[in-house]
Design an enzyme around this catalytic site. Structure first.
Site, PDB file in Angstrom:
ATOM      1  N   ILE A 170       1.124  -1.388   0.370  1.00  0.00           N
ATOM      2  CA  ILE A 170       0.129   0.317   0.216  1.00  0.00           C
ATOM      3  C   ILE A 170       0.647   1.107  -0.059  1.00  0.00           C
ATOM      4  O   ILE A 170       1.131   1.617   0.584  1.00  0.00           O
ATOM      5  CB  ILE A 170      -0.910   0.223   0.746  1.00  0.00           C
ATOM      6  CG1 ILE A 170      -1.438  -1.376   1.841  1.00  0.00           C
ATOM      7  CG2 ILE A 170      -2.146   1.315   0.918  1.00  0.00           C
ATOM      8  CD1 ILE A 170      -2.390  -1.617   2.795  1.00  0.00           C
ATOM      9  N   HIS A 171       0.795   1.398  -0.980  1.00  0.00           N
ATOM     10  CA  HIS A 171       1.594   3.082  -1.234  1.00  0.00           C
ATOM     11  C   HIS A 171       1.126   4.926  -0.678  1.00  0.00           C
ATOM     12  O   HIS A 171       0.458   4.984  -0.896  1.00  0.00           O
ATOM     13  CB  HIS A 171       2.325   3.128  -2.696  1.00  0.00           C
ATOM     14  CG  HIS A 171       3.670   3.936  -2.405  1.00  0.00           C
ATOM     15  ND1 HIS A 171       4.175   3.942  -2.313  1.00  0.00           N
ATOM     16  CD2 HIS A 171       3.053   5.130  -3.253  1.00  0.00           C
ATOM     17  CE1 HIS A 171       5.729   5.187  -2.860  1.00  0.00           C
ATOM     18  NE2 HIS A 171       4.308   5.833  -3.559  1.00  0.00           N
ATOM     19  N   PRO A 172       1.425   5.530   0.222  1.00  0.00           N
ATOM     20  CA  PRO A 172       3.525   5.165   0.362  1.00  0.00           C
ATOM     21  C   PRO A 172       2.662   5.126   1.866  1.00  0.00           C
ATOM     22  O   PRO A 172       2.548   5.582   2.975  1.00  0.00           O
ATOM     23  CB  PRO A 172       3.532   6.634   0.293  1.00  0.00           C
ATOM     24  CG  PRO A 172       2.912   7.732   0.078  1.00  0.00           C
ATOM     25  CD  PRO A 172       1.282   6.846   0.009  1.00  0.00           C
TER      26      PRO A 172
END
Ligand code: FAD
Length: 507
Positions: free
Chosen positions: A481-483
């Site tokens: 899962i970014h950021p």
């Protein structure tokens, strides 16, 4: 909430109780009497009532040496996890205010922290939990609650005291902080049982630590709210935890402003006419003595189990003479039939709220004949709520090496920078993670360690993956899962063995 008649329940004070597991008629007042209304005891009693058992809880809070008292709920609610985490939050907010300026907030200077406001808010929340335990949980489930449940159980048959009879007795009386046996320690010092209930700021504080996480956590929030705080350490910090991580935690704290007196032991505490406390200590390696004055000295030198007053020796309940804890089998049974113990009072159990709660619930089911499931104490995740939080699950690197050999493990690691630290220009030198795996085959994950923001929130999910037998290849198959900081865990690819730079660069 279920309607209840107060008269139906026995709310007794100033009574001593003795609890019998047998009587002459073969009938019992209760299916289960639980001694100790803390995390474990309350969970066990509620669960037992939910599966149809007739239950009584006996709780008694011995005031601290400074006279601090509190309500139902045990250590976690009153003098442990809850007030500690709230004060940790107060400290984090202080750091956030500093960061906020870099993010464009115009904050008038100087900013300062008001202890009394924080303490009152925290104490009010704790009182609401005390009330919730009593009314919503125990009364609505028709569980009898007795305050001052105490004193020898069973023999000899008591006179002038209330006797409760029960088929099974569960002991979940937890533990209390120790105080060092040096001149002035008892008169002038406080413990974690007092710090959360102080109405006035403790001021300049020295915390004497016996490797415990509690000491570092208290030092962290005191520093964070702006108090001059020193930690005195006899040997190492965070014994039992991965020592590389422990060093990162204390290094961060030193940079954050906490002072450390390493390899030192206190010798005496004196009160000066000014009211200040003069502490004398010795540096172990040089035997040199030093002195300084403080407003507060906090002992964090371990905890002693609350077995003394239960008369367990007379019953033949086996106790570990060194630790004072009750020796238990995997099903929480003691050496005496129908007497069980779990939570902090039981030998070899993690001193953590969720383990006490889970063990209590499972025991209630087994005693009611509803299940035979035992508590699994392996791979319980935990977090140390220091200024840079440290979360972990499974084996430390040292323990993994001991069990599997240096060549039997592979350690993947990374130094990363939380995105939120960048604009705030915070040092991320101690933000680190490592995944300790078996070296062969699928590389089953043995332990996972992480320092950084929200470590507890992050670690809970990874704890589930370890329960499911996660391997290093599972990590690689997972999409991040970014950021987030959590994505750094599933991206980790540098082994310690390679000697390559483990600093994460770029996105
Ligand atoms: P307790 O919760 O201690 O309950 C025991 C109860 O029995 C108490 O109410 C006690 O007064 C009562 N009692 C004692 N003797 C008698 C008697 N003779 N008769 C009747 N009643 C008696 N754990 C975490 O998981 N996360 C954390 O962040 C965390 N932070 C902590 C911070 C601090 C400062 C401390 C001290 C502990 C922390 N812990 C934390 C540990 C956690 O609080 C304990 O592991 C947990 O409360 C143990 O539950 P228990 O039911 O075994 O005992």
């Amino acid at each position: 909430m279920a309607a209840f008649s107060r008269a139906k329940h026995r709310w007794k004070r100033d009574n001593l109780f003795r609890v019998l597991t047998r009587n002459l008629t073969g009938k019992y007042d209760y299916d289960l009497v639980v001694i100790g209304g803390g995390s474990g005891g309350l969970a066990c009693s509620k669960e037992a009532a939910l599966v149809g058992q007739k239950v009584a809880v006996l709780d008694y809070v011995e005031p601290s040496v400074k006279g601090t008292k509190w309500g139902l709920g045990g250590t976690c609610v009153n003098v442990g996890c809850i007030p500690k985490k709230l004060m940790h939050q107060a400290a984090l907010l202080g750091t956030a205010v500093k960061d906020a300026k870099k993010y464009g907030w115009q904050i008038p200077e100087p900013i300062f922290h008001d202890w009394a406001t924080m303490a009152e808010a925290v104490q009010n929340h704790v009182r609401s939990l005390n009330w919730g335990h009593r009314v919503d949980h125990l009364l609505s489930l028709d569980i009898s609650l007795f305050f001052m449940g105490y004193e020898q159980m069973l023999f000899p048959f008591p006179l002038n005291q209330t006797i409760l009879t029960a088929k099974d007795i569960v002991i979940a009386t937890g533990g209390r902080p120790n105080v060092l046996q040096i001149p002035g320690a008892m008169e002038h010092g406080i413990t974690s049982d007092d710090i959360f209930w102080l109405r006035k700021s403790p001021g300049k504080t020295i915390i004497v630590l016996n490797s415990s996480d509690v000491a570092l956590e208290c030092a962290g929030f005191l520093t964070g709210i702006g108090l001059d705080t020193t930690v005195m350490v006899r040997s190492i910090a965070l014994r039992g935890f991965d020592q590389q991580m422990a060093v990162l935690v204390t290094d961060y704290m030193e940079a954050y402003g906490t002072k450390f007196a390493w390899k030192c032991i206190p010798k005496k505490v004196e009160k000066l006419t000014s009211g200040a406390l003069q502490v004398t200590w010795m540096e172990i390696n040089t035997s040199k003595e030093y002195q300084d004055t403080y407003d507060c000295i906090l002992w964090a030198v371990g905890r002693a189990p609350e077995t003394k007053l239960l008369g367990l020796d007379k019953l033949g309940v086996q106790i570990n003479k060194e630790t004072g804890k009750i020796i238990v089998r995997p099903d929480e049974s003691t050496s005496v039939p129908n007497i069980y113990a779990f939570g902090d009072i039981a030998e070899g159990r993690p001193e953590l709220t969720p383990t006490a709660i889970k063990a209590g619930k499972l025991l209630a089911h087994r005693l009611a004949g509803r299940s035979s499931e035992l508590m699994n104490y392996h791979s319980v995740a935990t977090t140390v709520f220091t200024p840079l939080e440290y979360g972990c699950v499974g084996l430390s690197e040292e323990e993994a090496e001991k069990r599997h050999g240096k060549d039997g493990i592979e350690v993947y690691h990374a130094f990363y920078k939380p995105l939120e630290f960048t604009v705030a220009e915070r040092d991320a030198g101690q933000c680190y993670l490592k995944v300790v795996c078996e070296r062969e085959g699928d590389q089953k994950i043995l332990g996972l360690h992480f320092t950084g923001p929200n470590a507890g929130e992050l670690m809970q999910g990874f704890a589930l993956s370890l329960k499911c037998g996660a391997t290093y290849s599972h990590l690689l198959q997972t999409v991040g899962i970014h950021p987030t900081c959590a994505e750094e865990v599933i991206k980790v690819n540098i082994t310690k063995r390679s000697g390559l730079d483990a600093t994460v660069t770029g996105c």
